[in-house]
Scaffold this active site. Structure first.
Site, PDB file in Angstrom:
ATOM      1  N   ASP A  35       1.099  -1.094   0.094  1.00  0.00           N
ATOM      2  CA  ASP A  35       0.429   0.199  -0.052  1.00  0.00           C
ATOM      3  C   ASP A  35       0.789   1.053   0.008  1.00  0.00           C
ATOM      4  O   ASP A  35       1.679   1.229   0.438  1.00  0.00           O
ATOM      5  CB  ASP A  35      -0.866   0.085   1.393  1.00  0.00           C
ATOM      6  CG  ASP A  35      -1.468   1.174   1.393  1.00  0.00           C
ATOM      7  OD1 ASP A  35      -2.368   1.340   0.172  1.00  0.00           O
ATOM      8  OD2 ASP A  35      -2.893   1.621   2.401  1.00  0.00           O
ATOM      9  N   ASN A  83     -11.494  -2.499  -5.093  1.00  0.00           N
ATOM     10  CA  ASN A  83      -9.763  -1.744  -5.719  1.00  0.00           C
ATOM     11  C   ASN A  83     -10.863  -1.103  -7.473  1.00  0.00           C
ATOM     12  O   ASN A  83     -10.597  -0.242  -7.743  1.00  0.00           O
ATOM     13  CB  ASN A  83      -8.775  -1.678  -6.108  1.00  0.00           C
ATOM     14  CG  ASN A  83      -8.230  -2.179  -4.770  1.00  0.00           C
ATOM     15  OD1 ASN A  83      -6.706  -2.628  -5.427  1.00  0.00           O
ATOM     16  ND2 ASN A  83      -8.629  -0.756  -4.168  1.00  0.00           N
TER      17      ASN A  83
HETATM   18  C1  IPE Z   1      -5.261  -2.788   0.569  1.00  0.00           C
HETATM   19  O1  IPE Z   1      -5.200  -1.506   0.142  1.00  0.00           O
HETATM   20  C2  IPE Z   1      -5.258  -3.091  -1.644  1.00  0.00           C
HETATM   21  C3  IPE Z   1      -4.100  -3.704  -2.001  1.00  0.00           C
HETATM   22  C4  IPE Z   1      -2.989  -3.365  -1.582  1.00  0.00           C
HETATM   23  C5  IPE Z   1      -3.809  -4.307  -3.377  1.00  0.00           C
HETATM   24  P1  IPE Z   1      -6.143  -0.148  -0.465  1.00  0.00           P
HETATM   25  O2  IPE Z   1      -5.539   1.036  -0.102  1.00  0.00           O
HETATM   26  O3  IPE Z   1      -7.592  -0.585  -1.790  1.00  0.00           O
HETATM   27  O4  IPE Z   1      -6.891  -0.340   1.170  1.00  0.00           O
HETATM   28  P2  IPE Z   1      -8.135   0.926   2.134  1.00  0.00           P
HETATM   29  O5  IPE Z   1      -8.624   1.162   1.384  1.00  0.00           O
HETATM   30  O6  IPE Z   1      -6.708   1.684   2.516  1.00  0.00           O
HETATM   31  O7  IPE Z   1      -8.048   0.327   3.256  1.00  0.00           O
HETATM   32  C1  IPE Z   2      -1.541   0.172  -3.476  1.00  0.00           C
HETATM   33  O1  IPE Z   2      -1.446   1.924  -3.474  1.00  0.00           O
HETATM   34  C2  IPE Z   2      -1.569  -0.219  -4.560  1.00  0.00           C
HETATM   35  C3  IPE Z   2      -3.138  -0.731  -4.959  1.00  0.00           C
HETATM   36  C4  IPE Z   2      -4.161  -0.230  -4.050  1.00  0.00           C
HETATM   37  C5  IPE Z   2      -3.285  -1.199  -6.322  1.00  0.00           C
HETATM   38  P1  IPE Z   2      -2.739   2.858  -3.465  1.00  0.00           P
HETATM   39  O2  IPE Z   2      -2.735   3.297  -4.116  1.00  0.00           O
HETATM   40  O3  IPE Z   2      -3.721   2.263  -2.063  1.00  0.00           O
HETATM   41  O4  IPE Z   2      -1.969   4.015  -2.686  1.00  0.00           O
HETATM   42  P2  IPE Z   2      -2.594   5.135  -1.762  1.00  0.00           P
HETATM   43  O5  IPE Z   2      -2.642   4.298  -0.399  1.00  0.00           O
HETATM   44  O6  IPE Z   2      -3.558   5.042  -2.073  1.00  0.00           O
HETATM   45  O7  IPE Z   2      -1.085   6.187  -1.093  1.00  0.00           O
HETATM   46 MG    MG Z   3      -4.287   2.371  -0.536  1.00  0.00          MG
END
Ligand code: IPE
Ligand code: IPE
Ligand code: MG
Length: 257
Positions: A35, A83
């Site tokens: 993340d 997502n």
């Molecule tokens: C979790 O991250 C999903 C992945 C890393 C693929 P998210 O960014 O989607 O989770 P939340 O929204 O912070 O809970």
């Molecule tokens: C994790 O990074 C990747 C996916 C969830 C696909 P994020 O896209 O959630 O990055 P943040 O949490 O918005 O910084």
């Molecule tokens: Mg995230």
């Protein structure tokens, strides 16, 4: 399983003599919630997609490291069921990156004896991705050095719902008795069938939550949270966490005798 674990650890010698890592106490299965890509980009006034691109480089580094030091299974949370609700442009860019990753890494997977597997609602993925996944999974099917398990369109709750439906169907059709529904049977009906539960779960980016990842499988997993954003996550920090894992006492509800 213990015997098997020892064997796979001993067969990977490249970092065995390294002062940074005691390979004796390595986790067998590491799972990572990758993340922080978006925040990494936003901090630099860049488009979020740039963060995902940089994050893909970290994936490469961590896969290589795991293979080098003798981790047997690496499960990466790459895309959640939630997502899908991100803007279409971001979803499309993530899918394109995934396809590129599969194409560019296939050679390395073959050379390094890595088997690819995918868990999640793969049927929801675009067809070209499904084809690339199946192709890579097929050509790496006999590789035994490490299992790279990608969680794609994955959600722990929908995985559990799917398992309940599968088991209910078997009970309705008289294939199983209600009494034979055990934790082992539940595990066998999850996407992770045949894969031992993670020993270690890491989440980057400072969020202290699970976000619908491997809900059933992490019952006794050791969890590490780090503030580092995924694109900034390094091999060194990963090795530090592995050393931290070694110091955890896993009691499974029992007491030391
Ligand atoms: C979790 O991250 C999903 C992945 C890393 C693929 P998210 O960014 O989607 O989770 P939340 O929204 O912070 O809970
Ligand atoms: C994790 O990074 C990747 C996916 C969830 C696909 P994020 O896209 O959630 O990055 P943040 O949490 O918005 O910084
Ligand atoms: Mg995230």
């Amino acid at each position: 399983m213990k015997e098997k674990r020892k064997k796979s650890l001993n067969s990977s010698q490249s970092l065995t003599n390294s002062p940074v890592l005691n390979t004796e106490a390595l986790p067998y299965h590491v799972a990572i919630i990758m993340d922080g890509n978006g925040r990494w980009a936003q901090k630099r006034f860049l488009n979020r997609i740039k963060g995902h691109r940089k994050g893909a480089e970290t994936v490469r580094t961590i896969v290589r490291t795991c293979r080098e030091i003798g981790i047997s299974i690496l499960t990466l949370y790459a895309f959640s069921t939630e997502n899908w609700e991100r803007p279409r442009s971001e979803v499309t860019a993530l899918m394109a990156l995934l396809k590129k990753f599969l194409e560019s890494e296939q050679k390395e997977m073959l050379e390094n004896n890595i088997r690819l597997n995918a868990i999640g609602q793969i049927e929801r993925m675009p067809e070209d991705i499904q084809a690339a996944l199946h192709q890579t999974m097929t050509v790496t099917e006999n590789k035994t050095g490490m299992l790279l398990n990608l969680a794609l369109s994955y959600g722990g709750r929908s995985e559990i719902v799917r398992m309940v439906r599968e088991i209910a169907k078997k009970a309705r059709d008289g294939e199983i008795d209600i009494a034979s529904i055990t934790p082992a049977l539940v595990s066998e009906n999850l996407y992770t069938r045949g894969i031992p539960d993670p020993d270690l779960l890491i989440r980057t980016s400072g969020e202290i939550r699970i976000s619908n990842f491997l809900l059933w499988q992490i019952a006794y997993t050791e969890i590490f949270f780090t503030d580092t954003l995924w694109p900034d996550f390094t091999k060194e920090e990963f090795l530090q966490i592995l050393n931290g894992f070694k110091r955890r006492e896993r009691r499974y509800g029992k007491i030391e005798s």
